[in-house]
Structure formats: structure tokens, C-alpha cells
Enzyme design. Structure first.
Site, short mmCIF file in Angstrom:
data_model
loop_
_atom_site.label_atom_id
_atom_site.label_comp_id
_atom_site.label_asym_id
_atom_site.label_seq_id
_atom_site.Cartn_x
_atom_site.Cartn_y
_atom_site.Cartn_z
N GLU A 187 79.09 85.77 60.78
CA GLU A 187 78.63 85.35 62.10
C GLU A 187 78.44 86.49 63.11
O GLU A 187 77.66 86.35 64.04
CB GLU A 187 79.61 84.33 62.68
CG GLU A 187 79.66 83.01 61.93
CD GLU A 187 78.36 82.23 62.07
OE1 GLU A 187 77.73 82.29 63.15
OE2 GLU A 187 77.98 81.56 61.10
N SER A 465 105.83 22.89 67.27
CA SER A 465 107.23 22.65 66.93
C SER A 465 108.06 23.92 66.76
O SER A 465 109.27 23.84 66.50
CB SER A 465 107.32 21.81 65.65
OG SER A 465 106.78 20.52 65.88
#
Length: 772
Positions: A187, A465
């Protein structure tokens, strides 16, 4: 006569020129001052961001760590699945930490370093031997016995900032020299000689582009790339390019090459994982190779370096050939620059592009549970800190319990959908440790990996319930017993200006029934009559003591579960029931660790006794009878003393619930539809089916309730409800709080010991006479 020459007037230019020169100098000075001021501002901006906290590092959420020890119930398949979730890689031989291999009933692995609240646990190489579905033996590579070992936990989620970037921050000394050298060779070959800008690099790029007839190279230095990624946008304008150049020079004057290169290695974009951006070589090495950066091979370093040019185009999973060709280019350059020798080059060329399979979305793999963790964290931590400080969140999620739950949901919901006549059924389920309240598994959707509306946390539905144990617990605390006769007869109550006339599920009346049977059979009429006797406010107080924190209105319909609750709220209530009356707040987090390994928060076990052990033992017995003779008696393991719990069904079969516990786990299941239309499923025909299959898969021990000292047992006639002394067909044995047990109507006649003694003496004398 001599002609006169006209007199010339002074030229105005003689005045204008100095004025123009002065103005130009002023403008140049002003521009210089402006440029200097801009440079100073840029310099300050660079210093503020670069010298301070450079990156927003998201918090990582982990599953519970797996502890291995001889005797642990665990199959080799399940251990292998946990290793896969934790991004271990399968390889033979094992090259470094995070690797494993399997040979039949033996698994070799090398754990990774991990900082727990107790401190750093170093990497360990072990061999685990199994016998069937049990860990038989654990040894080191030298053959030494290992009594227990804790594996590094699997990451299961993260809390990202808005940009959804993720990275692993590396220190300079953690970066391999080969990566530094190769990156510079590819790079920015002049990195150590330029001051932010590289004229030679620009010239080389221009020459290469002219030869190719197109743009094939850029002239930007690593410093310029860092500035663009770290400070600027990617727009292609002359102004941005000039600003980039100026900032690159400033960065070079203020920071060392090593600092700049380290920052670049941590910042560079190297791929995408769904919505998560992979930044930096540290995270990229884990994502693509399941290795720490220090453990990468030459070929793998070349792969990542090559990807800098175009992470999408050179993605090794999606564009294999592109990536392979790019890797070869990088390897040739590494060889020509003498970064590697010929032998390493040849070996790297022959190496497969990647030797691991892509991870199966382990990150955020359990969205409903991760959402709960995030909500609990936000009550104590700032959202900004959760998104930027790199915290480690150790949670209570047990992947094995979660997977078993998911498998059973998948297997059972298909048949339930057919029975309900459509695909619109939804589900939520929560599983906790029965005694510690740790949430081990959670789903908020019938498709467990689906993110979105989390029904486990947010679906407010009538609980039916499921409320009845609170009603009966209230009665027991007032002196009622399991043998107390209740009237299961019609009741009419004025409520909200209307007459409320409830009915039993079977539309029948059952006359006088024992309290335990009314609860096991879930008789509505008996429950309402009982609830009105003991007082609605008292029932509300019991519900609050069980763990429900929202206000409740004292309407009679409360007694049959009219209040809307989420599955998480129901779990809070049933956790207190399952733990024997001890209120244990549900926990999804064990501890929070800072980025540097310091313990920030430990979420310990909080226990508060709210009901006596005697009352809870009696209630548990009644809930066990739900399986032996009540609404859950159709379960295929009913009657084997494995479970206790309660069914719940709302009006018109809109909601199907089951909540209960085994010896080790407590679980709540809800099934319904988002549009609130009837499902055709009751609690026993819907939620219980899923609940039972899941609990069968995760629990194998029979339910053993520890009997407290203040319990007495008595037998009653199930028809007359009177106490009896001897077992018979229509009798049952019940527990009572000592002092409340019924007295038997029959008692044996009193024996006169004097008479017995006299008869015995007479018999002995007779025997002596006969022997003489």
C-alpha cells in the site's frame, strides 16, 4: 512659430498600481492568516480525536461460560456445537488457541485466553473423553488430570453505535511484523520516508495508470487513507482531497509512524457481516479465519492485506477466484521485497484460501434474549457507554437449553398450526433455573431467530387460570387446607354495572370438592367462590408478593386471570412459586467487565423469603396433582412426579398458557395470535404440548420437594372429605401445615395396661405349672 506641445495630465495608473499591490498583499496576508487559522483548527481537530478515544467500540454480549468436569451430562456432539458457536475452528493438528478436533468420543481443544470477573484464565490445551453422553475424563496434553476447566464464552450479540462498526482494538506490540511489512510493501512503499504525501508514490501511480490506459493505482499514502477513513467522507472533490493532504501532513508532524500505522491497522474497512461493518485486521482475522491475528499464516496475512484494495470484490467467501488471484499478487510482492523466502512463498501458494466454514451468524443469533439483556443494561448504563466503551457482558444464556427449546418448538408448532387451522400462531417461552432465577433460554417468536416484536417481553395477554395458584395460596395462608371443602356452584357478582356469571370450562357444576382438587381441575366456580370469601385485596397482595409489580384493580374477574401480563411478568410470579416462596428477581446478566478487564458490575443472587416453606410445600403438592389428576394429566409423562405447574386459557380460546417447573428448571409458555383471534387451543392442548416436549428434553431428574419440619400428612376420603386412618380405594394422602390436619372420625379403643399385665402374668404362671 513653434508649435506648443500639450501638457500631459498625471496618469491615474500611477495611483491605482500601488493600491492594487497593497490590496493584493493584504489579500495574501488575509488568505495566509485564514489558511493558518484553518490549519490550526484542523490540527486541533486531529489532536482532539486522535489523541483521545479514537473508536466507538460496541459492547459484546456473551453466553454463559461452559464448565467441563468429569460426570457432566454432555454429549460430544453438543460440545462440538458449543465450540462452533464460540467460533472455534476444526483442524488437525491444532495450530493455536481456538482450534479443536474430534476422534470418536475424544475431543482435543485449545481454549483461548479470557478475562473473567475472577481474573484472566490462560489458554489451555486439553483432551476431553466421553462415555456415552457424559464427560468421563479431562486431561492436559501431558496426561495430567484436570478436575474442571472453563471455556471462553461464545459471543452472541453486540450493542452497536448507529454506524454499526465493529473492531478489535490491537496494541502496537500485538501486531505481527510480517503484517506491517507486507502492508507497507503493497500500500505505501515510501511510508517511512515521506511526511504524509509521497510524490514518488503519485508518480508511480500515474505511470502505471498511463501504461494501463485506466485507473489501476492510487497515489494516496497510508496516512492519507487513514485521514480519509478516520476524519473525512469518501466524496470525490478537489476540496476534500486538498483537506486530506493537509491533514495527512499535520498528522505526520504530531504523531509517530508507529502510532499512525497502528491506527490504520485498527481502522481499515475489511468487509461486511450483515449490518455489521468489519473494521481492522484484528476483527477481520477472527471473522474470516477464526484466529487471533498473531496466529495467522503467511497466506492468511496476504489474503487480508490484499483485501484492503476492495473488501467486497476480494471477499474470500463470495468471490473466491478474485481473492485467490489478489493473494498471489501480494505473495509475489512479499517475496520480491524479501518479506518471505521461497519456501514460505511456495507453501503459501498451496494453502487453501480459507480453512474454516463461515460462522452461522453466532452474533445476534438469539435476538429475543439479546433484547432482554439490552433493556436490563440500559437501566444502569448510559446508552453511549454501551455503544462505545467496549464492555464485555457475561450473561446467563445456556446455548444447550436454548437449542433444545428451539428444536422442540419447531417440531411441535407445525402440528399445532394444523390443528389451529392456519400459520398465524405465535409463541413465546422463557426458561429459568428453578432456584437461582437465571434466564437460561428465551424466544419471542415462533421463529426463534426472527428479530422484531418480542412477545416474551412485550405481549400483554390475559393469563387465565395461571392466576389460580395465587388465589389458593392466599387461602392456605388464611388457614384453609388442601382438604377444605369448596362449593363449585353458580355465582353471580355485580361488576362494572353488570352481572358477572362465570362458568366452568366443561360447562358443568361439581358441587362440593376438596380445595386441592378444585385447583388441579381448575374449577372456575369453586375458585371464584373461594376468592370472594378470602377477599380480592388479599389475593392482589399475594400476587404482588409473588413478584408482580403493576397495580391491579379488585374486580372479581381477577380471580379467573383477566389481568394482562407478559410471559416475563408471569415468569417472575412462577419463579417465586417454584423456588419455594423465595422471591428471586430474574436475571439475564452475570457481570459486566470493562475493556481493560476490570470488573464493573457483578449481578449476584438476591433472595427474599416471602412465603413460609410449609405453605409452599402444600401448594407444590397441589400443583403436582395438576399432572396426576388435573388439567395436565394428558401429558405423556403425567404421574411420574417429574413436574408441577398450571394450565391457563383465556376467553374463547384466544390464549394458551402453561407455567410450571421441574427439579431444575422453571418455564412459561404462551401460544396465541397477534390479531387476538381464537386459536382453538386450551392451555392443555396447546402450550402444555410445547412446554412438556421442551422440559422432557432439558430435565431428567424427578421433582423432589424438600419437606420442611412443620408438615404433617393425613389421609382423607375423596368423596366425604373426612379423615380416615387406613388406605382404601377412595382415599388420598395430603400434606398439611402441622396443626391444621383433620382428625380422624374413628379412633382405636383405649387399652387398659393393668388388665394386659394381669393376663400376661396369669398366662406365664400357667406355662410354668405345665412345665413342672
Amino acid at each position: 512659430m513653434k508649435k506648443r506641445t500639450p501638457r500631459r495630465t498625471p496618469k491615474k495608473r500611477s495611483i491605482i498600481v500601488p493600491l492594487l499591490l497593497t490590496a493584493c498583499l493584504f489579500l495574501l496576508l488575509l488568505g495566509g492568516l485564514f489558511a493558518l487559522n484553518s490549519i490550526n483548527k484542523l490540527s486541533d481537530e486531529i489532536a482532539d480525536k486522535f489523541a483521545g478515544k479514537r473508536w466507538a467500540v460496541p459492547a459484546t454480549i456473551y453466553a454463559r461460560p461452559l464448565e467441563l468436569y468429569p460426570g457432566l451430562e454432555l454429549s460430544p456432539n453438543m460440545l462440538e456445537k458449543e465450540l462452533e458457536l464460540a467460533a472455534y475452528r476444526k483442524e488437525s493438528p491444532i495450530h493455536s488457541a481456538g482450534g479443536y478436533n474430534r476422534k470418536g468420543s475424544i475431543i482435543n481443544l485449545v481454549t483461548r485466553d479470557f478475562t473473567f470477573p475472577s481474573g484472566l484464565e490462560k489458554s489451555t490445551a486439553i483432551r476431553v473423553t466421553f462415555k456415552g453422553k457424559t464427560v468421563a475424563d479431562i486431561r492436559t496434553t501431558t496426561g495430567a488430570n484436570v478436575p474442571t476447566v472453563r471455556l471462553d464464552p461464545a459471543p452472541i450479540g453486540s450493542i452497536h453505535p448507529l454506524v454499526h462498526e465493529d473492531r478489535v482494538i490491537l496494541k502496537s506490540e500485538e501486531i505481527p511484523q510480517l503484517l506491517r511489512d507486507s502492508l507497507i510493501s503493497v500500500e505505501d512503499q515510501d511510508f517511512y520516508s515521506h511526511h504524509g504525501l509521497s510524490p514518488l508514490g503519485i508518480a508511480r501511480a500515474m505511470l502505471a495508470n498511463i501504461k494501463a490506459g485506466r485507473m489501476i493505482q492510487g497515489g494516496s499514502t497510508l496516512t492519507q487513507q487513514l485521514v480519509k477513513n478516520f476524519f473525512l467522507t469518501s466524496e470525490r472533490t478537489l476540496t476534500r482531497k486538498l483537506q486530506e493532504a493537509v491533514m495527512a501532513v499535520i498528522l505526520e508532524t504530531r504523531y509517530s509512524k508507529d502510532e499512525i500505522l497502528t491506527a490504520y491497522i485498527n481502522e481499515v474497512f475489511l468487509g461486511q457481516d450483515g449490518a455489521r461493518a468489519i473494521h481492522g485486521f484484528g476483527l477481520a482475522s477472527q471473522f474470516y479465519f477464526r484466529r487471533e491475528l498473531q496466529d495467522l499464516s503467511v497466506a492468511q496475512i496476504a489474503t487480508l492485506v490484499g483485501m484492503v484494495k476492495g473488501p467486497s470484490y476480494y471477499d474470500p467467501r463470495r468471490h473466491h477466484d478474485n481473492c485467490l488471484a489478489r493473494r498471489e499478487v501480494v505473495l509475489k510482492l512479499m517475496l520480491s521485497e524479501k518479506r518471505i523466502n521461497e519456501e514460505a512463498y511456495t507453501k503459501a501458494l498451496a494453502e487453501p484460501l480459507t480453512d474454516v466454514t463461515p460462522p452461522k451468524n453466532g452474533l445476534n443469533r438469539f435476538p429475543a434474549f439479546v433484547e432482554l439483556v439490552k433493556r436490563q443494561l440500559k437501566t444502569e448504563y448510559r446508552e453511549e457507554d454501551l455503544k462505545t466503551e467496549g464492555l464485555k457482558i457475561l450473561t446467563t444464556l445456556d446455548p444447550q437449553v436454548q437449542w433444545k427449546m428451539e428444536d422442540q418448538i419447531k417440531n411441535t408448532m407445525a402440528s399445532l398450526k394444523k390443528r389451529a387451522g392456519g400459520d398465524s400462531l405465535q409463541l413465546a417461552m422463557i426458561i429459568t433455573g428453578r432456584e437461582d432465577g437465571e434466564i437460561q433460554a428465551l424466544v419471542g417468536d415462533v421463529n426463534p431467530t426472527e428479530a422484531g416484536f418480542n412477545r416474551a417481553l412485550d405481549a400483554l395477554r390475559p393469563i387465565g387460570s395461571l392466576v389460580k395458584p395465587a388465589v389458593y395460596l392466599t387461602a392456605l395462608s388464611q388457614g384453609y387446607t388442601l382438604a377444605t371443602p369448596l362449593t363449585d356452584t353458580p355465582v353471580s357478582v355485580k361488576s362494572g354495572g353488570k352481572q358477572w356469571q362465570p362458568e366452568n370450562y366443561d360447562r358443568k357444576q361439581h358441587g362440593t370438592v376438596a380445595l386441592y382438587r378444585a385447583l388441579a381441575k381448575s374449577y372456575n366456580l369453586a375458585t371464584v367462590n373461594l376468592g370472594l370469601e378470602i377477599g380480592l385485596e388479599n389475593v392482589i397482595s399475594t400476587i404482588a408478593n409473588l413478584g408482580y409489580t403493576e397495580p391491579l384493580e379488585p374486580y372479581p374477574s381477577l380471580l379467573l386471570g383477566a389481568p394482562n401480563m407478559t410471559p416475563l411478568q408471569v415468569s417472575e410470579i412462577y419463579q417465586t412459586i417454584a423456588s419455594g416462596g423465595f422471591h428471586v428477581p430474574l436475571r439475564s446478566i452475570q457481570s459486566v467487565i470493562g475493556q481493560n478487564g476490570q470488573l464493573l458490575t457483578r449481578y449476584g443472587l438476591e433472595v427474599e423469603q416471602r412465603f413460609s416453606p410449609e405453605l409452599m410445600f402444600v401448594l407444590h403438592h397441589a400443583l403436582e396433582r395438576v399432572f396426576t389428576e388435573g388439567t395436565a394429566s394428558g401429558h405423556h409423562l403425567a404421574g411420574k412426579n417429574l413436574y408441577a405447574g398450571k394450565t391457563g386459557t383465556s376467553n374463547d380460546l384466544r390464549d394458551s398458557w402453561f407455567a410450571g417447573f421441574s427439579d431444575t428448571h422453571m418455564a412459561v409458555t404462551w401460544i396465541g395470535r397477534d390479531d387476538n383471534k381464537p386459536t382453538g387451543l386450551s392451555g392443555s392442548s396447546g402450550a402444555l404440548v410445547v412446554w412438556g416436549k421442551v422440559m422432557d428434553a432439558i430435565s431428567s431428574q424427578p421433582l423432589e420437594m424438600v419437606e420442611p419440619e412443620g408438615i404433617s400428612w393425613a389421609r382423607i376420603d375423596t368423596e366425604t372429605l373426612e379423615s380416615v386412618s387406613f388406605p382404601a380405594t377412595n382415599t388420598t394422602l395430603l400434606p398439611f401445615v402441622t396443626g391444621t390436619e383433620p382428625q380422624s372420625a374413628w379412633s382405636p379403643p383405649k387399652v387398659d395396661m393393668d388388665i394386659i399385665e394381669e393376663k400376661a402374668r396369669s398366662l406365664w404362671d400357667s406355662i410354668n405349672d405345665m412345665l413342672q
